[in-house]
Design an enzyme around this catalytic site. Sequence first.
Site: not given
Length: 307
Positions: A10, A12, A84, A128, A148-151, A153
């Site tokens: 990915r 990211s 995970k 989660s 949600r979103g990357n770290v 964000t």
Amino acid sequence: MTPRLLAGTRSSPLALAQARATAAALEAAHGWAPGSVQLHEVRTTGDKVQDRALAEIGGKALWTKELDQFLLGGTTQLSVHSCKDVESERPDNLCIAAFLPRADVRDRLIGAPSIDALSQGARVGTSSPRRTAQLLRRRPDLQVSIMRGNVATRLNHIASGNYEATFLAAAGLDRLGIEEGNAIEIDTFLPAPGQAAIAIECRTDDAETRALLKAIDDEPTRRAVTAERAFCRGVGGSCHSPVAALGLVEGDGSLWLRAELLSTDGAAHVSGEVRAAQGEEEAAGLALAADLIGRAPPEVRLLFNPA
């Protein structure tokens, strides 16, 4: 330089950090020059859709299906995943051929020094189900909303005051060199199955790549994650399900597996543990799954689809 291997990942920042760590490990293990393992970046559906929970848009396969296409089509020879995020049931023509040594399995709370320090009725962001249920079990007054979103964000959401707090995996923050947050001990928040493990997948029939990956496979991580993923398969856990599991290889070589199933609101739960000798990890995971499903309150059992 013509690459020896092309690794799908990915795009990211965290995924790229994990893929670079995998490439470096392979190059070191085989005495290859830097750049011998090159990265093929893929923007997955899970990266594109950020405003809904994974369960609403297709589940964990949203992190893997595009990478699978490049792998099965022969464009790439391996894929690097956050373990995970990999479904516990995978196609027979793909296999996890290696795990890098596992990092810190804990979650970190961002925005407050502790769960108890959160203000009454505070708004906490997470997508989660596990973290939501574990949090509400301890603080039912809190309001949990999807984040949600990357770290970056997620950290920006806290800095802007959109939420009072959120949770991020300590391993991901460490891999990005970010020191923010306060670690939550595993006795409070048992982690998700596979958390903090990097899984490297290849085609099952690609004997050459499997042999190359074997050189970087970390046995304690493989044993622990094998048990955790077997447990997840046994209970029929999905991205809808509040499920936690952690395996640890102890000093005598046995594996200690702990696991927990919760209701969506955390009000009901069941937990248990099992120990297993080497080679019995999968059987132990399945046995613990049957035990917990058999003892689970109805409001927990209805969230799972045991094998």
